[in-house]
Design an enzyme around this catalytic site. Structure first.
Site, mmCIF file in Angstrom:
data_model
loop_
_atom_site.group_PDB
_atom_site.id
_atom_site.type_symbol
_atom_site.label_atom_id
_atom_site.label_comp_id
_atom_site.label_asym_id
_atom_site.label_seq_id
_atom_site.Cartn_x
_atom_site.Cartn_y
_atom_site.Cartn_z
ATOM 1 N N LYS A 103 -6.436 -11.676 -6.965
ATOM 2 C CA LYS A 103 -7.649 -11.874 -6.187
ATOM 3 C C LYS A 103 -8.724 -10.864 -6.587
ATOM 4 O O LYS A 103 -8.430 -9.714 -6.891
ATOM 5 C CB LYS A 103 -7.313 -11.723 -4.701
ATOM 6 C CG LYS A 103 -8.435 -12.039 -3.748
ATOM 7 C CD LYS A 103 -7.986 -11.836 -2.319
ATOM 8 C CE LYS A 103 -7.724 -10.378 -2.008
ATOM 9 N NZ LYS A 103 -7.573 -10.122 -0.557
ATOM 10 N N LYS A 147 -12.179 -5.107 -4.307
ATOM 11 C CA LYS A 147 -12.819 -3.800 -4.483
ATOM 12 C C LYS A 147 -11.793 -2.723 -4.792
ATOM 13 O O LYS A 147 -12.105 -1.714 -5.393
ATOM 14 C CB LYS A 147 -13.571 -3.397 -3.205
ATOM 15 C CG LYS A 147 -14.709 -4.313 -2.822
ATOM 16 C CD LYS A 147 -15.494 -3.752 -1.659
ATOM 17 C CE LYS A 147 -14.684 -3.738 -0.379
ATOM 18 N NZ LYS A 147 -14.464 -5.051 0.198
ATOM 19 N N LYS A 182 0.801 -1.219 0.000
ATOM 20 C CA LYS A 182 0.000 0.000 0.000
ATOM 21 C C LYS A 182 0.840 1.277 0.000
ATOM 22 O O LYS A 182 0.342 2.345 -0.341
ATOM 23 C CB LYS A 182 -0.932 0.003 1.212
ATOM 24 C CG LYS A 182 -2.034 -1.045 1.134
ATOM 25 C CD LYS A 182 -2.906 -1.035 2.376
ATOM 26 C CE LYS A 182 -4.010 -2.076 2.289
ATOM 27 N NZ LYS A 182 -4.862 -2.093 3.507
#
Length: 338
Positions: free
Chosen positions: A203, A206, A122
């Site tokens: 994967k 969202k 991230k």
């Protein structure tokens, strides 16, 4: 000696898991986690929370955060979480989460947090990194230990976070005595990682923009069918379960297997054509989600129902969390209120 558990029912295992209110839930959320939560609530003392404090590590409009938190709780109830069989609540409604996090931040180390895979992913390429993004795994540890959780059902990508929770709890206990229960991660054997229909190497998520690759739990039947029909497969024409060499086809086989209660290899034996497999997979997913969508519409028609159920869950959660936090605060030497 400090007690390690205070179960309502000592014969049941205590289970804890949570989900961020980060937008519309998708099939990966449902099959990889939520459906297993529904099953767990029957045989365990289960606590599930919408972790809205974790969402603050992202740029999100306050009104949107409130709406997403409500919608996520609505989705969980529609999926089958039953307030009579589990404790469902919003994380920020239980102040002990933040209080326990500070005690554990004084226990965890910089090195542990720097090694967290999701933190590295991230923050890659960023010059300015929020402190909250760095320390949120400790808040996640607090989420877990506050409820004396034996088991933490998580997706495979969250295993490292539970390992951190174990390490921090063990270190805390070595210093202060038998205070915290050391949790164990449980990973579903089937449906644990639902892959993107367009990019089966990653994967379903969202956080990655892939409209055709992500099936939302509220997609209508026509949209589900369209996405499955356009799913990426391969060109050799052989139907077999082989995630390494045939990831797209194997993802479809696993989706159909999970939706129908079978094994992927068993499903593959019944097909010789990709088109037939896609048709049956789409139909199975439509039927799988139909009861959830109907239940959600019923709940949404009564705006006061969800807040009332969350308040009820938070009241029970606060009782358990307060007992654990008080135990930990006393152990570290904090002077309690008169």
């Amino acid at each position: 000696m400090f007690p390690t558990r205070a179960y309502d029912c000592p014969l049941m295992a205590r289970v804890l898991s949570g989900i961020q209110p980060s937008g519309d839930l998708h099939l990966g959320n449902y099959l990889g986690a939520i459906r297993n939560w529904v099953e767990d609530q029957g045989d365990n003392d289960a606590f599930y929370c919408v972790v809205d404090l974790h969402a603050l590590t992202l740029d999100i409009d306050p009104a949107e955060l409130r709406a997403r938190t409500y919608d996520t709780a609505l989705d969980l109830l529609a999926a089958g979480l039953d307030p009579d069989r589990c404790t469902l609540f919003v994380q920020s409604h239980v102040v002990q989460h933040s209080q326990m996090a500070w005690l554990l931040e004084c226990t965890a180390t910089m090195g542990e947090l720097q090694r967290m895979t999701q933190f590295k992913e991230k923050t890659a390429g960023q010059e300015s990194i929020r402190v909250g993004l760095f320390i949120y795994p400790v808040l996640q540890t607090a989420d877990i230990v506050l409820y004396d959780a034996d088991r933490v059902p998580v997706g495979d990508d969250q295993r490292q976070h539970v390992e951190l929770a174990r390490d921090v709890a063990i270190r805390f206990n070595r210093r202060f005595g038998d205070v915290l229960v050391v949790p164990t991660a449980t990973i579903p054997t089937t449906g644990a990682r639902v892959m993107d229909l367009q990019h089966p190497e990653r994967k379903m998520s969202k956080s990655v923009s892939s409209p055709l690759g992500t099936i939302l739990i509220l997609d209508d039947p026509a949209e589900i069918t369209r996405k499955v029909k356009k799913a990426v497969t391969d060109t050799d024409g052989e139907v077999r379960y082989d995630p390494e060499h045939k990831p797209g086809l194997s993802n479809l086989l696993e989706l159909l297997a999970v939706a129908t209660g079978r094994k992927p290899a068993e499903v593959a034996a019944g097909y010789t054509r990709y088109g037939d497999l896609k048709t049956d997979t789409a139909e199975a997913l439509v039927e799988l989600l139909r009861p959830l969508q109907a239940r959600r519409a019923e709940l949404a028609a009564d705006p006061g129902a969800v807040p009332a159920l969350l308040a009820r869950g938070a009241a029970k959660a606060r009782e358990v969390a307060a007992a654990t936090y008080d135990r930990a605060a006393e152990a570290v030497g904090l002077l309690g209120p008169a």
